[in-house]
Motif scaffolding. Structure first.
Motif, mmCIF file in Angstrom:
data_model
loop_
_atom_site.group_PDB
_atom_site.id
_atom_site.type_symbol
_atom_site.label_atom_id
_atom_site.label_comp_id
_atom_site.label_asym_id
_atom_site.label_seq_id
_atom_site.Cartn_x
_atom_site.Cartn_y
_atom_site.Cartn_z
ATOM 1 N N VAL A 63 32.438 42.400 -78.566
ATOM 2 C CA VAL A 63 31.280 41.502 -78.613
ATOM 3 C C VAL A 63 30.213 42.074 -79.542
ATOM 4 O O VAL A 63 30.084 43.294 -79.692
ATOM 5 C CB VAL A 63 30.673 41.250 -77.211
ATOM 6 N N ASP A 64 29.468 41.170 -80.178
ATOM 7 C CA ASP A 64 28.336 41.545 -81.033
ATOM 8 C C ASP A 64 27.007 41.238 -80.355
ATOM 9 O O ASP A 64 25.969 41.801 -80.729
ATOM 10 C CB ASP A 64 28.376 40.762 -82.347
ATOM 11 N N ALA A 65 27.025 40.317 -79.409
ATOM 12 C CA ALA A 65 25.817 39.869 -78.730
ATOM 13 C C ALA A 65 26.171 39.449 -77.320
ATOM 14 O O ALA A 65 27.349 39.193 -77.012
ATOM 15 C CB ALA A 65 25.187 38.682 -79.477
ATOM 16 N N VAL A 66 25.153 39.358 -76.467
ATOM 17 C CA VAL A 66 25.379 38.877 -75.112
ATOM 18 C C VAL A 66 24.414 37.740 -74.822
ATOM 19 O O VAL A 66 23.295 37.694 -75.334
ATOM 20 C CB VAL A 66 25.199 39.987 -74.048
ATOM 21 N N TYR A 67 24.872 36.822 -74.009
ATOM 22 C CA TYR A 67 24.047 35.754 -73.457
ATOM 23 C C TYR A 67 23.841 36.091 -72.001
ATOM 24 O O TYR A 67 24.789 36.123 -71.212
ATOM 25 C CB TYR A 67 24.742 34.402 -73.625
ATOM 26 N N VAL A 68 22.601 36.406 -71.622
ATOM 27 C CA VAL A 68 22.280 36.833 -70.263
ATOM 28 C C VAL A 68 21.854 35.614 -69.466
ATOM 29 O O VAL A 68 20.798 35.031 -69.714
ATOM 30 C CB VAL A 68 21.164 37.892 -70.264
ATOM 31 N N ALA A 69 22.679 35.225 -68.501
ATOM 32 C CA ALA A 69 22.384 34.080 -67.647
ATOM 33 C C ALA A 69 22.559 34.451 -66.181
ATOM 34 O O ALA A 69 22.955 33.636 -65.352
ATOM 35 C CB ALA A 69 23.284 32.905 -68.005
ATOM 36 N N SER A 70 22.252 35.691 -65.875
ATOM 37 C CA SER A 70 22.285 36.186 -64.503
ATOM 38 C C SER A 70 20.978 35.814 -63.804
ATOM 39 O O SER A 70 20.067 35.267 -64.431
ATOM 40 C CB SER A 70 22.467 37.706 -64.537
ATOM 41 N N PRO A 71 20.831 36.108 -62.504
ATOM 42 C CA PRO A 71 19.546 35.838 -61.833
ATOM 43 C C PRO A 71 18.381 36.530 -62.535
ATOM 44 O O PRO A 71 18.540 37.607 -63.123
ATOM 45 C CB PRO A 71 19.773 36.390 -60.427
ATOM 46 N N ALA A 85 23.145 49.648 -76.131
ATOM 47 C CA ALA A 85 24.515 49.759 -76.645
ATOM 48 C C ALA A 85 24.661 49.124 -78.025
ATOM 49 O O ALA A 85 25.771 49.034 -78.559
ATOM 50 C CB ALA A 85 25.494 49.118 -75.664
ATOM 51 N N GLY A 86 23.557 48.656 -78.598
ATOM 52 C CA GLY A 86 23.580 48.113 -79.959
ATOM 53 C C GLY A 86 23.879 46.632 -80.049
ATOM 54 O O GLY A 86 24.168 46.129 -81.148
ATOM 55 N N LEU A 87 23.782 45.905 -78.936
ATOM 56 C CA LEU A 87 24.106 44.482 -78.935
ATOM 57 C C LEU A 87 22.836 43.635 -79.025
ATOM 58 O O LEU A 87 21.795 43.986 -78.479
ATOM 59 C CB LEU A 87 24.861 44.110 -77.658
ATOM 60 N N HIS A 88 22.951 42.495 -79.718
ATOM 61 C CA HIS A 88 21.885 41.504 -79.720
ATOM 62 C C HIS A 88 21.881 40.789 -78.367
ATOM 63 O O HIS A 88 22.927 40.655 -77.718
ATOM 64 C CB HIS A 88 22.099 40.478 -80.833
ATOM 65 N N VAL A 89 20.690 40.284 -77.965
ATOM 66 C CA VAL A 89 20.561 39.665 -76.650
ATOM 67 C C VAL A 89 19.850 38.322 -76.756
ATOM 68 O O VAL A 89 18.729 38.231 -77.265
ATOM 69 C CB VAL A 89 19.786 40.573 -75.673
ATOM 70 N N ARG A 110 13.079 46.862 -80.328
ATOM 71 C CA ARG A 110 12.511 47.604 -81.459
ATOM 72 C C ARG A 110 13.175 48.965 -81.612
ATOM 73 O O ARG A 110 13.462 49.402 -82.727
ATOM 74 C CB ARG A 110 11.003 47.757 -81.254
ATOM 75 N N ARG A 111 13.403 49.626 -80.496
ATOM 76 C CA ARG A 111 13.998 50.964 -80.520
ATOM 77 C C ARG A 111 15.404 50.953 -81.105
ATOM 78 O O ARG A 111 15.810 51.869 -81.831
ATOM 79 C CB ARG A 111 14.023 51.505 -79.087
ATOM 80 N N ASN A 112 16.140 49.889 -80.808
ATOM 81 C CA ASN A 112 17.540 49.826 -81.230
ATOM 82 C C ASN A 112 17.758 48.963 -82.469
ATOM 83 O O ASN A 112 18.878 48.904 -82.984
ATOM 84 C CB ASN A 112 18.387 49.284 -80.076
ATOM 85 N N GLY A 113 16.715 48.289 -82.940
ATOM 86 C CA GLY A 113 16.856 47.447 -84.127
ATOM 87 C C GLY A 113 17.792 46.272 -83.919
ATOM 88 O O GLY A 113 18.520 45.880 -84.832
ATOM 89 N N VAL A 114 17.743 45.693 -82.719
ATOM 90 C CA VAL A 114 18.592 44.537 -82.404
ATOM 91 C C VAL A 114 17.714 43.336 -82.057
ATOM 92 O O VAL A 114 16.525 43.467 -81.763
ATOM 93 C CB VAL A 114 19.571 44.843 -81.246
ATOM 94 N N ASP A 293 16.781 40.272 -88.102
ATOM 95 C CA ASP A 293 15.528 40.203 -87.357
ATOM 96 C C ASP A 293 15.684 40.831 -85.975
ATOM 97 O O ASP A 293 16.766 40.795 -85.390
ATOM 98 C CB ASP A 293 15.091 38.749 -87.153
ATOM 99 N N ILE A 294 14.582 41.347 -85.439
ATOM 100 C CA ILE A 294 14.595 41.789 -84.043
ATOM 101 C C ILE A 294 13.930 40.753 -83.136
ATOM 102 O O ILE A 294 13.939 40.897 -81.913
ATOM 103 C CB ILE A 294 13.923 43.161 -83.857
ATOM 104 N N GLU A 295 13.335 39.707 -83.743
ATOM 105 C CA GLU A 295 12.773 38.608 -82.965
ATOM 106 C C GLU A 295 12.882 37.325 -83.766
ATOM 107 O O GLU A 295 12.952 37.346 -84.993
ATOM 108 C CB GLU A 295 11.319 38.868 -82.581
ATOM 109 N N SER A 296 12.884 36.223 -83.047
ATOM 110 C CA SER A 296 12.917 34.908 -83.673
ATOM 111 C C SER A 296 11.550 34.583 -84.259
ATOM 112 O O SER A 296 10.526 34.927 -83.654
ATOM 113 C CB SER A 296 13.292 33.858 -82.627
ATOM 114 N N PRO A 297 11.497 33.896 -85.413
ATOM 115 C CA PRO A 297 10.198 33.459 -85.925
ATOM 116 C C PRO A 297 9.591 32.313 -85.116
ATOM 117 O O PRO A 297 8.408 32.005 -85.274
ATOM 118 C CB PRO A 297 10.526 33.008 -87.354
#
Length: 329
Positions: A63-71, A85-89, A110-114, A293-297
């Motif tokens: 995986v390159d990214a995760v979609y977090v849909a937990s509680p 772990a270097g993954l986009h979220v 910011r720390r991980n550049g993701v 990017d590390i954040e969406s515009p």
């Protein structure tokens, strides 16, 4: 981009349906609390890899990214582990239980550049863009009326004596976190953080809010937000200006937008919009990741943090405290 899915519920099914309409999207793994549940979900949705360990999925290389849909209460901890772990979220709304957790998540990005982005779909919808585009035609804005009142089917169980996840404070749930955020986030995206907040809510015996209202004070205008999981309403939302109004059917997912100038006829300014409304946030997420990017515009870190701060203040005024808040003290 290869996505790992965290959570096996109805929202992840909507996410997968939308993702499969987006070029460059692939769901390659799913993580659930038990391997049996992950296996069943993966088989039902054609996902190759399944995990009962988040760390194992993050380190798997599939995986390159995760979609977090937990509680909600799990968002911060799971997202930070994945970013470390270097993954986009891409994290479901609300981003966290509170502003302190949201700040820690942003620092991890910011720390991980993701990339870290809150999955608030509203702000990417074509009809939200229609609202933004035509807002200049109604003159000076004086009031925003934003509402999301949807009776929860889980409230029937609650009334019968069973507290399901939607009304469980240990999961940082309740009406503000589930529905109110859909009103607050777009308002803050449009007008920035308020100068002051007044909040009231109905607290249920389980310790969460069933419904509530907020007044956000701005310079020369106010935003009135109402939300509920224990009543329902089909009342439209409005942005009221001195020269006219923008009226739309739903704050969370506007499908019809009308411009009503004072003394004039209504003008339909709606735009064509995919029934898979989550596809727009997925496209935006992929585009941001490709740019590095590390954040969406659009769904910036600031908007997420400002929204969490308003929700924290609203909960303080209501006396609504989650276990996740006590951990921070």
């Amino acid at each position: 981009m290869r996505f790992g899915i965290i959570g096996t519920n109805w929202i992840t099914e909507r996410f997968l349906e939308a993702g499969r309409t987006v070029d460059g999207f692939a769901a390659t793994a799913v993580c659930s609390r038990t391997l049996d549940r992950a296996d069943a979900y993966a088989q039902a949705h054609g996902i190759e890899h399944r995990f009962a360990s988040l760390d194992a999925m993050a380190a798997s290389g599939v995986v390159d990214a995760v979609y977090v849909a937990s509680p909600n209460a799990a968002h911060a901890e799971q997202a930070i582990r994945c970013m470390d772990a270097g993954l986009h979220v891409l994290c479901e709304k609300p981003l966290a239980s509170n502003a302190a957790e949201a700040t820690a998540m942003i620092e991890a990005a910011r720390r991980n550049g993701v990339l870290l982005m809150e999955a608030m779909k509203t702000t990417f919808l074509p009809n939200f863009e229609a609202i933004r585009e035509h807002a200049g035609r109604i003159g000076k804005v004086r009031r925003v009326q934003a509402s999301y009142n949807q009776y929860s089917s889980r409230y029937d169980a609650y009334r019968a004596g069973t507290v399901l996840n939607a009304f469980d404070p240990s999961l940082s749930n309740g009406a503000l976190m589930d529905l109110g955020v859909y009103c607050l986030y777009p308002v803050i995206r449009l007008y920035g953080p308020p100068l002051a907040v007044k909040a009231n809510g109905v607290l249920l015996s389980s310790g969460v809010d069933g419904e509530g209202s907020l007044i956000l004070a701005y310079d020369g205008m106010e935003a009135v937000v109402t939300y509920s999981k224990i009543t329902f309403s089909d009342a439209p939302c409005e942005i009221q200006g001195e020269d006219g109004n923008l009226v739309f059917d739903k704050m969370s997912e506007p499908s019809r937008v009308e411009l009503r100038l004072r003394g004039g006829a209504a003008e339909d300014v709606s735009r064509a919009q995919s029934p898979h409304t989550m596809r727009y946030e997925i496209e935006a997420f992929l585009a941001s990741a490709r740019r590095g990017d590390i954040e969406s515009p659009v769904n910036t870190h600031d908007v997420s943090l400002q929204t969490m701060r308003v929700m924290d203040e609203a909960r303080r005024q209501m006396g609504l405290v989650y276990p996740a808040d006590r951990v921070l003290r």
